[in-house]
Design an enzyme around this catalytic site. Structure first.
Site, short mmCIF file in Angstrom:
data_model
loop_
_atom_site.label_atom_id
_atom_site.label_comp_id
_atom_site.label_asym_id
_atom_site.label_seq_id
_atom_site.Cartn_x
_atom_site.Cartn_y
_atom_site.Cartn_z
N ASN A 121 1.47 50.35 5.15
CA ASN A 121 0.67 50.05 3.97
C ASN A 121 -0.83 50.15 4.21
OD1 ASN A 121 1.72 47.69 5.52
ND2 ASN A 121 0.07 46.66 4.42
N ALA A 128 9.58 43.24 -2.23
CA ALA A 128 9.87 43.60 -0.83
C ALA A 128 9.73 42.39 0.10
CB ALA A 128 8.95 44.73 -0.39
N THR A 129 8.84 41.47 -0.24
CA THR A 129 8.69 40.28 0.61
C THR A 129 10.01 39.52 0.69
OG1 THR A 129 6.36 40.08 0.02
CG2 THR A 129 7.44 38.09 0.89
N THR A 155 19.36 34.28 -12.30
CA THR A 155 19.58 35.19 -13.42
C THR A 155 18.79 36.47 -13.23
OG1 THR A 155 19.91 33.30 -14.89
CG2 THR A 155 19.38 35.41 -15.94
N CYS A 204 -3.21 42.14 1.50
CA CYS A 204 -2.48 40.87 1.65
C CYS A 204 -3.15 39.95 2.66
CB CYS A 204 -1.05 41.14 2.08
SG CYS A 204 -0.23 42.32 1.02
N HIS A 249 6.43 47.86 -7.58
CA HIS A 249 5.03 47.92 -8.02
C HIS A 249 4.13 48.85 -7.21
CE1 HIS A 249 2.73 45.08 -5.29
NE2 HIS A 249 3.95 44.69 -5.01
N GLN A 252 6.40 51.09 0.74
CA GLN A 252 5.42 52.15 0.46
C GLN A 252 6.07 53.52 0.37
OE1 GLN A 252 2.17 51.80 -0.14
NE2 GLN A 252 1.84 49.69 0.47
C1 LIG Z 1 3.50 45.64 -0.72
C2 LIG Z 1 4.31 45.56 0.51
C3 LIG Z 1 5.18 44.49 0.74
C4 LIG Z 1 5.29 43.34 -0.22
O1 LIG Z 1 6.00 43.72 -1.36
P1 LIG Z 1 6.08 42.75 -2.62
O2 LIG Z 1 7.03 43.46 -3.52
O3 LIG Z 1 4.70 42.67 -3.17
O4 LIG Z 1 6.61 41.45 -2.14
C5 LIG Z 1 5.94 44.50 1.89
N1 LIG Z 1 5.85 45.49 2.78
C6 LIG Z 1 5.03 46.53 2.60
C7 LIG Z 1 4.98 47.62 3.60
C8 LIG Z 1 4.24 46.60 1.46
O5 LIG Z 1 3.41 47.63 1.29
#
Ligand SMILES: *Cc1c(COP(=O)(O)O)cnc(C)c1O
Length: 409
Positions: free
Chosen positions: A163, A83-84, A252, A338, A213, A191
């Protein structure tokens, strides 16, 4: 708080209640992934032989499962590392593609750092960022949003589910406002995916960030949904190279992770209602236990929240002492995982209007698929015991040099 790791790691495994930070990979997901590490190792871009074809077929199936879960077309899913990266692609990519239309972006105080920081980066490049406040419940006020939109606004970024405090923003209403004003709507749904109903059509979402994840899939894989019609969203790629993913994200593809992501979303969707009910009951049970003590407050809206989330502020105790006291029983988090390397109070709790002291003594419980009632009861008991002990220690004179009078009734 994140002090040096102890020299000797204890051999116990505390009860895992940190599902907003990450979740274990479901065994069924791991099983689906396995063949793609070994015998089916092909590169999905290899169009000349069977190794490529079988990897491509697996990626296609996962892409469809993910698209299906958000009501999009499969071709609108762009795989990323999480997500980042999806947030970075959405925000920086839209900024770069639309800067001739305008340079104003709107987001919200309670967003994840992976949304806020790309915005602040753009601010340094000359974009204007409006960071909207939330109500004391953590919700975005729609009038506030509507008033903030200007002719040069190109993007509004509001997360689906928070989150830290689990609060669910009114996506469909936000989407309607954005589309009426011809502004792109991006939502970080890391989330929310497979936990709440998501429909990019109904909610008028143009860009949506996803990750595997947090829903019992593997780390290191996510996706960005990019709308292809009404409107067709343009993005400037942020990673250049082999032209994979419609040239929006080169590199890839990683079939084991993608297959795991697809399987995790599929399972999450099938089991969402039943699991939501079960996890919600566990959360309510924990909250009921904790309310035995005075001075424990719920952070975020009472109902409009993820079922597995319980975020509390505890009066009269130190936050890190509370975590430390619980460490052997429960793996929980204070504020956001984080940002836990920093000792500043969480920006999300601050946004709710808490004074710093209260923001410090906060605990985030993230309950998930594999938690049991017995675990909840144990954690509740340990939490109550720790809070009582800390409060008692605090009410005693802290230094022998203090005159006894201080605490005399
Ligand atoms: C965990 C999270 C992210 C980061 O996601 P990653 O896949 O670990 O990069 C971004 N935004 C929210 C709201 C999250 O909970």
């Amino acid at each position: 708080m994140m002090s040096e790791p102890p020299l000797e790691r204890p051999n116990y495994r505390p009860i895992y209640l940190d599902c907003h930070a990450t979740t274990p990979v479901d065994e069924r997901v791991a099983a689906a992934m396995l063949p793609y590490f070994t015998e089916r190792f092909g590169n999905p871009s290899s169009i000349n032989h069977a190794y490529g074809w079988e990897a491509e077929a697996a990626v296609k199936q996962a892409r469809e499962a993910i698209a299906n879960s958000i009501g999009s077309g499969a071709e609108e899913i762009i795989f990323t590392s999480g997500a980042t990266e999806a947030n970075n692609l959405a925000i920086k990519g839209a900024a770069e593609a639309y800067y001739t239309k305008g340079r104003h972006i709107i987001t919200v105080e309670t967003e994840h750092r992976a949304v806020l920081d790309p915005c602040f980066y753009l601010q340094k490049l000359g974009f204007e960022i409006t960071v909207l406040p939330v109500t004391k419940d953590g919700l975005l006020n729609l009038d506030t949003l509507e008033k903030a939109i200007r002719p040069d606004t190109i993007l509004v970024s509001v997360m689906a589910a928070n989150n830290e405090i689990g609060v669910l923003q009114p996506l469909a209403k936000i989407g309607t406002i954005c589309h009426k004003n011809e502004v792109l709507f991006h939502s970080d749904a890391a989330q929310a995916i497979a936990k709440i109903p998501l429909d990019v059509g109904e909610m008028k979402i143009d860009l949506m960030s996803l990750t595997a994840h947090k829903v019992y899939g593997p780390k290191g894989i996510g996706a960005l949904y990019v709308r292809r019609r009404d409107p067709r969203v343009k993005l400037a790629p942020q990673i250049h190279g082999g032209g994979q993913e419609r040239d929006l994200r080169s590199g890839t593809l990683y079939p084991p992770q993608i297959v795991g992501f697809g399987k995790a979303v599929e399972l999450g969707l099938t089991e969402r209602v039943a699991e939501g009910e079960r996890v919600g009951k566990l959360r309510d049970r924990l909250w009921q236990h904790l309310q035995q003590l005075e001075g424990i407050h719920l952070n975020g809206h009472g109902d409009r929240r993820l079922v597995g989330n319980l975020n509390i502020s505890v009066e009269g105790v130190d936050g890190s002492a509370l975590l430390l006291g619980l460490q052997s029983v429960a793996a929980v988090s204070s504020g956001s995982a984080c940002t836990s390397t920093k000792t500043t109070p969480s920006h999300v709790l601050k946004a709710l209007g808490h004074p710093d002291a209260l923001a410090y003594a906060s605990l985030r419980f993230g309950i998930g698929r594999f938690n049991t009632e017995a675990e909840i009861d144990r954690v509740a008991e340990a939490t109550l015991k720790t809070i009582r002990a800390l409060r008692q220690a605090q009410s005693r004179p802290s230094s022998p040099s203090l005159p006894n009078k201080v605490n005399a009734k």
